[in-house]
Structure formats: C-alpha cells, structure tokens
Design an enzyme around this catalytic site. Structure first.
Site, short mmCIF file in Angstrom:
data_model
loop_
_atom_site.label_atom_id
_atom_site.label_comp_id
_atom_site.label_asym_id
_atom_site.label_seq_id
_atom_site.Cartn_x
_atom_site.Cartn_y
_atom_site.Cartn_z
CB ALA A 60 -1.05 -0.04 1.25
CE1 TYR A 61 5.50 5.35 3.16
CE2 TYR A 61 6.96 4.18 2.00
CZ TYR A 61 6.64 5.33 2.54
OH TYR A 61 7.68 6.17 3.01
CB ALA A 62 5.28 0.37 -2.70
#
Length: 267
Positions: free
Chosen positions: A169-171
């Site tokens: 999700a962060y990426a």
C-alpha cells in the site's frame, strides 16, 4: 562591443529562504521536523501541522531556539480530513502571510504481506499518502498560481523506485505521488510554481526503526545495496528540501531527488 554578463546572486544568497513562508505537514517530529529546522536556519518562517498539539508545541519551542526570533508556528490539523484543508490554507495565509513553500511530508506506512492487507488497510495508507496530499497541494497551488510563484515538495520513497516486500500500500501511494509530481509540474510550472519530490533512502527515524525492528535480514539487505554503507540522517532530507525550495533550484521542476547514500543505484 563587450557583452555585459548578468550579475549572479551571491553564493549564500541563492540558497537563502529569507522572507519565505513554508507549510510543512507532519512537522512535529521525524523528517518533517528536520525539514522545518533546516528551513528556519536558512531564514524561512515555517508553519508545521500535525494531529497532536503537544509535540507541535515542543517542536516550535526548539525551532525558536535554532532560528533567529519568532520564525516557527503550528496549527493542529489532520491532513486526512480533506474537507478541512482549504480552511487550513485560508487560516495560515490570513494569519501568517502567503505560503511560498509547501512540503507534503505527513504520511504513514504499514509492513504486512500483501495477501494479509485488507481493503481498509490499503485505503487508509493511500488516503493519507496520496489523496490528502493532492487535496492540500491543490489548495496551496491555486493561490501560488495566482501569485505566479511557489515551490511544492513531495516526500516520496525508495518504495516508489523498486520493489520492497511487505509495503504494497505504501509503495502504491508513493509511486502515485511520483506520477503526480510529473503531471503537476507540467501544469503548474508555466505559472511559476515548481513541483518536485525527494525520495529518502534509509533514514534514521522512528518509522525506519519500526520497519527494521526484529528483521536483521532486512537491515542487512538495505545496507548491502547502499554504497555509503550507513543510514542517512533526517537533516540530509532537510537540506535537500532547502535546496529545492531555494532560488538555487529555480530551473528544476518535475524531478525526484534520491537522498539515499546511493541506495537507488546500488546492487
């Protein structure tokens, strides 16, 4: 006839932020605080925001000691409450003056195998790191474009440069920020508003310690592909932000600057 060369600004002056006002989200701690500290030391006034008042108060006290006079202020704000962001910008500009620099630093991470990431998990990360960043950028850019000047700095990540396991999700959010930088730079730069990103490598912060805790193999892999062989310091990001916000970077827009000890080119 001898051609007269234009007078160049003095070396220290071109990197000065004297007379500028910077809005830095998540400025009460970590990288955001050091960006604020470096900007204050470069002559800027800064407004830092965050959800908790006590860390912001303490950060402003420390920043006042590191600058010269009253140069740091805070506003309690949650960037995920997107409906509040136009009001935030209005309040800051009415109280402190026009925002010259926006640093979209506030963000969240989550380390979890992709198959265990719920829709709510994914939505929360993307909402904070991408949706809110766009909303605040739009609110500031509307005013900057009218004034024909401004510098917007996004905080990206090595996770947008290559695949790092357990941060899907962060990426995804940071990869989208990288794309947004290019589009906004294309749309805004003709009106004097530059848009750039800084992509930190492995920096000594509470977030990085959490990501590495109990995972010595992850730490070893990070160091193996970092030619400088060490974590960076938060002020390394701070000084990069000062550069991108300054007149020294007046012809730089749509760029993503890795501040990573060579990690993005390491093997």
């Amino acid at each position: 006839m001898e051609q007269v060369q234009p007078q160049l600004p003095a070396y220290p002056t071109v990197f000065s932020l004297q007379g500028k006002l910077a809005l830095i989200t998540g400025g009460g701690s970590g990288i955001g605080f050091d960006i604020a500290r470096c900007m204050v030391q470069s002559g800027a006034r800064v407004v830092i925001t965050g959800r908790r008042e006590q860390p912001l108060q303490e950060a402003v006290r420390i920043l006042a000691d590191s600058g010269s006079g009253e140069q740091a202020y805070y506003v309690v704000n949650d960037v995920t409450e997107r409906q509040s962001l136009n009001g935030l910008v209005e309040t800051i500009e009415t109280t402190y003056g026009p925002i010259d620099i926006l640093v979209n630093n506030a963000g969240v991470n989550m380390k979890k195998p992709a198959l265990e990431v719920t829709d709510d998990d994914f939505d929360r990360i993307v909402h904070t790191n991408l949706n809110s960043v766009f909303s605040l950028t739009r609110a500031c850019a509307q005013r900057m474009m009218a004034r024909k000047q401004g510098s917007i700095i996004m905080i990206s990540s090595m996770a947008a440069y290559y695949g790092i396991d357990r941060v899907v999700a962060y990426a995804a959010s940071k990869s989208a920020v990288e794309g947004m930088v290019k589009v906004l730079a294309s749309e805004f730069s003709g009106n004097g508003v530059r848009v750039n990103a800084i992509a930190p490598g492995f920096i000594e912060t509470a977030m990085s310690k959490t990501a590495m805790s109990g995972d010595p193999d992850r730490f070893a892999r990070a160091m193996r592909r970092t030619p400088m062989g060490a974590f960076g310091k938060p002020e390394d990001i701070g000084w990069a932000a000062v550069f991108l916000a300054s007149e020294g970077a007046k012809y730089i827009t749509g760029a993503s600057l890795p501040v990573d000890g060579g990690n993005s080119i390491g093997f």
